[in-house]
Design an enzyme around this catalytic site. Structure first.
Site, PDB file in Angstrom:
ATOM      1  N   CYS A  24      42.685  40.178  47.879  1.00 17.66           N
ATOM      2  CA  CYS A  24      43.704  39.262  47.370  1.00 17.66           C
ATOM      3  C   CYS A  24      45.103  39.806  47.692  1.00 17.66           C
ATOM      4  CB  CYS A  24      43.502  39.015  45.878  1.00 17.66           C
ATOM      5  SG  CYS A  24      44.225  37.457  45.369  1.00 17.66           S
ATOM      6  N   HIS A  60      38.184  37.321  45.304  1.00 18.56           N
ATOM      7  CA  HIS A  60      37.815  38.577  44.628  1.00 18.56           C
ATOM      8  C   HIS A  60      36.297  38.739  44.652  1.00 18.56           C
ATOM      9  CE1 HIS A  60      41.725  39.576  42.735  1.00 18.56           C
ATOM     10  NE2 HIS A  60      41.921  38.270  42.852  1.00 18.56           N
ATOM     11  N   GLU A  68      34.488  41.144  44.070  1.00 21.68           N
ATOM     12  CA  GLU A  68      33.959  42.057  43.047  1.00 21.68           C
ATOM     13  C   GLU A  68      33.430  41.318  41.820  1.00 21.68           C
ATOM     14  OE1 GLU A  68      37.075  42.048  44.145  1.00 21.68           O
ATOM     15  OE2 GLU A  68      38.515  41.903  42.515  1.00 21.68           O
TER      16      GLU A  68
END
Ligand code: GLN
Length: 628
Positions: A417, A549, A551
């Protein structure tokens, strides 16, 4: 363990009662109540039950969206764009479920709901009060959300684990405790249980484990009308039997319902520790459930293997994270989990150093030379670099020099990001020669705005106004490292991936042609082709940026693909992985051991269905079985 039981509704019966398990906390917060709640959920799931989770945060904010990462750690983002407490990330990773924004209850949300009803005239003629109106709203919310499917088969959950944030006695938590006092009667004894997590400190002066704080917190809980069925004692060392007996005597709970969870080498040990102490059998009896598979299945075997594997690595992979909230590890919870999951699969121990971005800036050499040199030393020793998400100007120049260092030294790099935006700014400045290239977030008057605001996401207020939640990214070319990593082991050709977003700025589409001419290629776009989602640099072992993102969707057994790429590259395994046709061969890099069932399972799961983020229906149904 003892329990009072009656009829046992068979699981899968649509008319069956929903079961609720409330986890409260005593003494202090931050003792791992979230991990214990998730672990209990994992155990229930391991006997075939469909588990959902609710996190209650008794603060007045509507959601976590406007928090500084220093306040409560990372803001976790859900598929539906909900910005929620990071504990929901734990639930998703442990239980492999997809939660919704309503699974995070805050006092703000409840009051907003009650006040809106009042304005509509729903309580006409009545004085609106905490009891019964707010407490009713809480109970109705819990009952409604518990039934919303969170698994991949769209089935109604069997059991809802609820974590009450904060500790018993907090003013903010009172309406919730009162709501659950009433709730136990609303849903019936055999449908509601309370587990209280408390701290057993061991002061170094005496070396003895002390039960008084636990006694006090349980007394307080009872005074408010909730009687815990199980007390989980968190402690540094294993809780001795005599301490358990004492807790049992003073807290009016049978001795075998006092459990201990000491500090462990990894969180993967917590479900195992609880299972060994018989919590599963107790809950099955206490809540009168007939689970589809009475014995914990393969899931627990996988957790044991994960825990053993975590403890047994000898090789290290040194990653440096250059960020701006590094003083609080919680600010990067999901990023760190994703790095750990990827390292675990590559059989390396993650050695992570967090570097504060502004320590790398030239100014820092004047202001604080030791910090400046320490930061650069860590960076120069790194095997890989990650620049995660973030907001605001501070530290961004330090991130730019770190990105330059990685690009020029061919150090594996992942920009997430903000990290991708930084990589593009650095490239524009130092390769395209646009010296003042910047994001309009940091320099609104730059003559070379390579990163610009997305106008539709600026309605003039801060809460929930970003580009949020799950979106598709289309691959524009087959010549993409990330495409290969995402479809790792699969025979299908993946045209797109779906990942979660949280941003207000984007790469300026008018500058793409110029940037791409110099070798920085945008290999993934949004479905309308307007937004740059994935960046890859040519002639570099691994220099990758993602606007989303990844994650947020990592899992212990199926790590996030961009993170897996970073760890493979940093540990020197990426080129072998690519030359082998994107297989982690059991006989080479995967260090296959035929006696290790987990390896076998993981290899098979990957080789059949590829990596996380793929939305093939077949993959979904297997991963719900196979992953945690
Ligand atoms: N501040 C940048 C934006 O809003 C990056 C956001 C992030 O990293 N989550 O676009």
């Amino acid at each position: 363990m003892t329990s009072n039981t009656s009829a046992s509704p068979v699981c899968g019966d649509s008319k069956k009662d929903m079961k609720y398990l409330l986890v409260s906390g005593g003494v202090i917060s931050g003792v791992g109540k979230g991990v214990i709640t998730s672990s209990i959920g994992t155990l229930l799931k391991s006997v075939g039950l469909k588990v959902t989770a609710i996190k209650i945060d008794p603060y007045l904010n509507i959601d976590a969206g406007t928090f500084s990462p220093y306040e409560h750690g990372e803001v976790f983002v859900l598929d539906d764009g909900g910005e929620v407490d990071l504990d929901l990330g734990n639930y998703e990773r442990f239980l492999d479920v997809t939660l919704h924004r309503d699974n995070n209850i805050t006092t703000g949300k409840i009051y907003q709901h009650v006040i809106q009803k009042e304005r509509k005239g729903d309580y006409l003629g009545k004085t609106v009060q905490v009891v019964p109106h707010v407490t009713d709203a809480i109970q109705e919310w819990v009952q409604r959300v518990a039934r919303i499917p969170v698994g991949k088969n769209d089935e109604t959950p069997d059991i809802c684990v609820i974590e009450l944030g904060g500790t018993i006695g907090d003013i903010e938590g009172m309406p919730f405790v009162e709501a659950f006092r009433q709730f136990q009667f609303r849903v019936g004894h055999q449908n509601f249980t309370n587990i209280h997590v408390s701290l057993v400190p061991q002061p170094s002066s005496t070396g003895e484990q002390k039960t008084k704080p636990t006694q006090n917190s349980v007394r307080q809980l009872r005074g408010l009308g909730l009687s815990p069925d199980v007390i989980v004692c968190r402690s540094k060392n294993p809780v001795s039997d005599s301490v358990k007996e004492k807790v049992s005597n003073f807290c009016h709970v049978p001795p075998d319902q006092v459990l201990g969870v000491q500090d462990c080498s990894s969180i993967y040990r917590v479900p195992l520790l609880l299972e060994q102490q018989g919590i599963l059998q107790f809950l099955v009896k206490r809540l009168a459930i007939s689970p589809p598979s009475p014995q914990p299945k393969i899931t627990l075997h996988q957790w044991k293997n994960l825990a053993d594997r975590y403890d047994s690595h000898s090789k290290e992979v040194r990653i440096v994270l250059v960020g701006k909230y590094t003083k609080l590890e919680d600010a990067y919870t999901s990023v760190i989990k994703a790095l750990k999951h990827a390292s675990l699969l590559c059989r390396h121990r993650l050695v992570l150093a967090c570097v504060e971005a502004d320590d790398l800036e030239g100014d820092s050499l004047q202001k604080n030379p030791p910090k400046y040199f320490e930061a650069w030393k860590l960076l120069s020793e790194a095997q890989g670099l990650i620049v995660p998400g973030g907001f605001g100007t501070r530290g961004t120049e330090g991130m730019v020099v770190a990105a330059k260092f990685a690009r020029e030294r061919k150090l594996p790099f992942l920009g997430v990001c903000l990290g991708m935006q930084i990589a593009v700014i650095e490239f524009a400045r130092n390769v395209l020669g646009l010296k003042d290239a910047n994001s309009t977030e940091f320099d609104p008057s730059t003559t070379n705005p390579v990163v610009i605001e997305m106008p539709e996401h600026n309605p003039g207020q801060m809460g929930a106004t970003m580009r949020l939640g799950k979106r598709k990214t289309l691959f524009k070319t087959n010549d993409s490292l990330l495409k290969k990593l995402y479809q790792f082991g699969s025979t299908s050709d993946y045209k797109f991936v779906e990942e979660r977003h949280r941003h207000r700025y984007e790469i300026n589409p008018n500058m793409i042609t110029e940037i791409e001419k110099k070798g920085m290629i945008f290999v993934g776009h949004s479905t309308d082709n307007k937004r740059m989602e994935i960046m890859e640099l040519k002639d570099h072992p691994y220099y990758v940026g993602v606007q989303y993102h990844p994650e947020y969707l990592t899992r212990p057994i199926t790590p996030s693909a961009p993170y897996l790429g970073l760890i493979l590259a940093s540990s020197g395994k990426l080129s072998r992985f690519l030359t082998r046709g994107c297989q982690l061969s059991p006989h080479t890099s995967y260090d296959y051991n035929p006696d290790d069932e987990l390896d076998d399972e993981v290899t098979q799961a990957f080789s059949r269905f590829g990596n996380l983020g793929l939305k093939e229906s077949e993959a979904d149904s297997v991963f719900i079985e196979k992953t945690d």
